[in-house]
Design a protein around this motif. Structure first.
Motif, mmCIF file in Angstrom:
data_model
loop_
_atom_site.group_PDB
_atom_site.id
_atom_site.type_symbol
_atom_site.label_atom_id
_atom_site.label_comp_id
_atom_site.label_asym_id
_atom_site.label_seq_id
_atom_site.Cartn_x
_atom_site.Cartn_y
_atom_site.Cartn_z
ATOM 1 N N VAL A 1 -0.179 -10.137 4.690
ATOM 2 C CA VAL A 1 0.847 -9.307 4.964
ATOM 3 C C VAL A 1 0.676 -8.060 4.211
ATOM 4 O O VAL A 1 0.180 -8.166 3.038
ATOM 5 C CB VAL A 1 2.082 -10.018 4.289
ATOM 6 N N VAL A 2 0.895 -6.904 4.720
ATOM 7 C CA VAL A 2 0.723 -5.639 4.183
ATOM 8 C C VAL A 2 1.850 -4.966 4.589
ATOM 9 O O VAL A 2 2.129 -4.693 5.734
ATOM 10 C CB VAL A 2 -0.635 -4.998 4.824
ATOM 11 N N CYS A 3 2.560 -4.224 3.487
ATOM 12 C CA CYS A 3 3.755 -3.664 3.372
ATOM 13 C C CYS A 3 3.106 -2.038 3.397
ATOM 14 O O CYS A 3 2.660 -1.883 2.267
ATOM 15 C CB CYS A 3 4.386 -3.864 2.261
ATOM 16 N N ARG A 4 3.833 -1.185 4.146
ATOM 17 C CA ARG A 4 3.228 0.323 3.949
ATOM 18 C C ARG A 4 4.154 1.072 4.401
ATOM 19 O O ARG A 4 5.394 0.794 4.892
ATOM 20 C CB ARG A 4 2.088 0.443 5.026
ATOM 21 N N VAL B 1 0.813 -1.239 0.081
ATOM 22 C CA VAL B 1 -0.024 0.020 0.004
ATOM 23 C C VAL B 1 0.744 1.265 -0.088
ATOM 24 O O VAL B 1 1.898 1.524 0.827
ATOM 25 C CB VAL B 1 -0.786 -0.092 1.245
ATOM 26 N N ASP B 2 0.624 2.252 -0.839
ATOM 27 C CA ASP B 2 1.238 3.379 -0.757
ATOM 28 C C ASP B 2 0.449 4.587 -1.406
ATOM 29 O O ASP B 2 -0.475 4.180 -2.088
ATOM 30 C CB ASP B 2 2.693 3.273 -1.575
ATOM 31 N N GLU B 3 0.625 5.770 -1.147
ATOM 32 C CA GLU B 3 0.179 6.891 -1.670
ATOM 33 C C GLU B 3 0.696 7.330 -3.135
ATOM 34 O O GLU B 3 1.905 6.983 -3.251
ATOM 35 C CB GLU B 3 0.114 8.089 -0.847
ATOM 36 N N TRP B 4 -0.133 7.846 -3.704
ATOM 37 C CA TRP B 4 0.363 8.517 -5.142
ATOM 38 C C TRP B 4 -0.217 9.831 -5.119
ATOM 39 O O TRP B 4 -1.567 10.053 -4.609
ATOM 40 C CB TRP B 4 -0.009 7.611 -6.443
#
Ligand SMILES: [Zn+2]
Length: 575
Positions: free
Chosen positions: A229-232, A182-185
């Motif tokens: 699993v969530v990578c943030r 998950v990341d912002e754009w």
């Protein structure tokens, strides 16, 4: 059928050419020859249009509701479908669509239209195979550029049609992702953000959300229960969304973001070490430029572009004005934060980005009045030449610009002129011109920001002057050496994934007396479980960053007008 034997000069074998009846021949080129048969054709030469009259071959059709077979045809109506072009000719299928009666007395469907699923979708005005090609143009290039390429390929269409086709493309059946990134754009940098979700196992984009919000992430995760699993990043917002949407998932903080946060802490530390940064630059300059002493600065060219005193005064006034604005921003941010205002609100109130607010918050004193340095990366390959010409006595920046252009330099004269000004200033201060070739040998030293990037870069990847600079910097002050050792120890934890040693590092950094790193360590403590997982598990948001770069390209291709629906389709359904 008549067969004509003919020897083709460039082929060894003989090809048996065939002269079939024209309708049999044309039948080979309709979309589905098992379903359609050609009844006639018409060529309109002036309009470059070939029309094929076709009918469906089946005599009995199944009712779409009760699936009973029927053959009663009360009526038909004409339907025209555009098909793939043939050379310069557009091709149209003139189709007789039949209506059927359903003979089952219990069936609510009394009359229905024949469906041709292999040829075209209901209501479409073009065949499936033409729509596929147009959709590929739209997905690859967007509406405007896709339509232009289509015209070149003989597929006449309009941008709006392509966009409609792209928007209507069904999303492929969702996989069951286990590891999620998950990341912002940025919709618009510093103002409006969205969220991107990527499957970290096969690196495919799963979804694009229009906002950077915990609610949306929580909702998405609740609909995808397979995620474990969530990578943030380090933001509390995504952490909140993940905790609500997937409470059992393991949270992993991305290592790139950790290194980035460490670099920011180092930058804040170096802001307060300006004298040391300059001393180290002087030592590096001495070590690297012993051979060539300073050159007497030739008199400044006083011609057409003469810098008047009034101009210089205006420049200084503007600089003072800018500095006053920085100090005012610094004070406003620290005051608001002390009152407990959230960072997002501060950013909105002052009209600046969140990262800028964080950068000001990391400072312990207002910024100094220095203007930011430009790196001059594009000029770097030509600096040695310019310095050599300067030593030969050539100080005319336009002349030097023309000479560097002949050597392959493709950028502005202004950049060259700025560098020549720096050579002039250095000469006036008694410095050798060679010191200006690198930020590590300039009298003012590199900026805290540039210094922090060098600091976190692995030694094997540092240039010779950068490494020499770091060596000198560490000798200037034991506190700097201590901060360096601490941050290098953290980088080892990141690179070697030694999550087990994190707690010990935090204790050491908190007790070190280096305030910026102690604050960084305290921040780590607040998100310890996820960061330890980030320093232990193999997952990282590398694939997400790659897709964010692709998204930037797609955004620009749409000239900033593409909505989230279109961006999502083009990102997920890559051609
Ligand atoms: Zn029926």
């Amino acid at each position: 059928m008549a067969r004509v034997a003919c020897r083709v000069p460039w082929l060894q074998e003989e090809i048996a050419f065939v002269l079939p009846p024209i309708l049999t021949f044309l039948a080979d080129f309709v979309p589905d020859r098992m379903t359609l048969s050609v009844q006639g054709w018409h060529l309109d030469e002036p309009a470059a249009r070939l029309t094929l009259q076709v009918t469906a071959t089946r005599t009995r059709v199944r009712c779409p509701l009760c699936h009973a077979l029927t053959r009663r045809v009360p009526s038909w109506y004409p339907r025209t479908l555009a098909d793939l072009p043939w050379g310069p000719y557009t091709v149209h299928l003139h189709l007789r669509v039949r209506k059927f009666f359903c003979d089952q007395p219990t069936c609510p469907c009394q009359i229905f239209t024949e469906r041709l699923p292999t040829v075209a979708v209901p209501w479409a005005r073009r065949t499936r195979r033409l729509a596929q090609r147009l959709r590929a143009c739209g997905l690859a290039l967007g509406g405007e550029m896709g339509a232009r390429l289509g015209h070149r390929l003989g597929l006449r269409t309009r941008p709006a049609t392509l966009l409609r086709l792209v928007q209507g493309t069904p999303t492929p059946a969702a996989s069951a992702p286990q590891a999620l990134g998950v990341d912002e754009w940025a919709w618009r940098r510093g103002q409006r953000y969205g969220t991107i979700l990527v499957n970290l196992e096969d690196h495919q984009v799963l979804d694009l959300l229009p906002e950077r919000s915990a609610d949306l992430v929580a909702h998405w995760l609740s609909q995808h229960p397979t995620v474990t699993v969530v990578c943030r990043d380090r933001s509390a917002l995504y952490a909140d969304g993940i905790r609500r949407g997937a409470p059992h998932a393991v949270e992993v903080v991305d290592r790139f973001h950790l290194v980035s946060n460490l670099r920011e802490a180092v930058e804040a530390f170096l802001h307060d070490q300006r004298p040391a940064l300059q001393t180290a630059a002087a030592c590096t300059a001495q070590a690297l430029t012993q051979v060539a002493g300073p050159v007497a600065a030739p008199p400044m060219y006083r011609g057409r572009h003469r810098c008047s005193q009034a101009w210089q005064q205006r420049q200084e006034a503007a600089q003072q004005h800018r500095h006053a604005a920085w100090v005012a921003t610094y004070e406003a941010i620290h005051t608001l934060r002390a009152q407990g205002t959230p960072v997002t609100t501060i950013a909105a109130q002052l009209g600046i980005s969140r990262p800028t607010v964080y950068a000001y918050l990391r400072r312990t004193r207002p910024p100094s009045p220095r203007s930011p340095q430009r790196s001059g990366q594009v000029l770097r390959p030509y600096m040695a030449y310019l310095i050599q010409r300067w030593r030969e006595g050539c100080t005319d920046s336009m002349q030097l610009w023309r000479e560097t252009r002949a050597l392959g330099y493709a950028h502005s004269a202004r950049t060259v002129s700025r560098f020549i000004t720096r050579l002039r200033q250095a000469s006036a201060a008694g410095w050798a011109p060679e010191t200006q070739a690198s930020p590590y040998t300039r009298p003012q030293g590199p900026s805290a920001r540039a210094g922090s990037f060098t600091w976190v870069r692995p030694e094997a990847k540092r240039a010779q002057d950068a490494q020499l600079y770091v060596d000198h910097l560490l000798q200037t002050d034991p506190a700097i050496a201590q901060a360096y050792t601490l941050s290098q120890a953290f980088l080892v934890l990141v690179r070697e994934r030694r999550g087990d040693a994190l707690a010990a590092w935090i204790t050491e950094a908190s007790a070190s007396g280096v305030e910026a790193l102690a604050r960084f360590a305290q921040g780590l403590q607040e998100d310890l479980t996820a960061i330890t997982a980030g320093l232990t598990l193999p997952w990282s948001n590398g694939p997400v960053e790659g897709h964010i770069n692709r998204l930037k390209l797609l955004k620009r291709q749409g000239y900033g007008r593409a909505g989230v629906g279109l961006l999502r389709q083009r990102l997920i359904q890559a051609v």
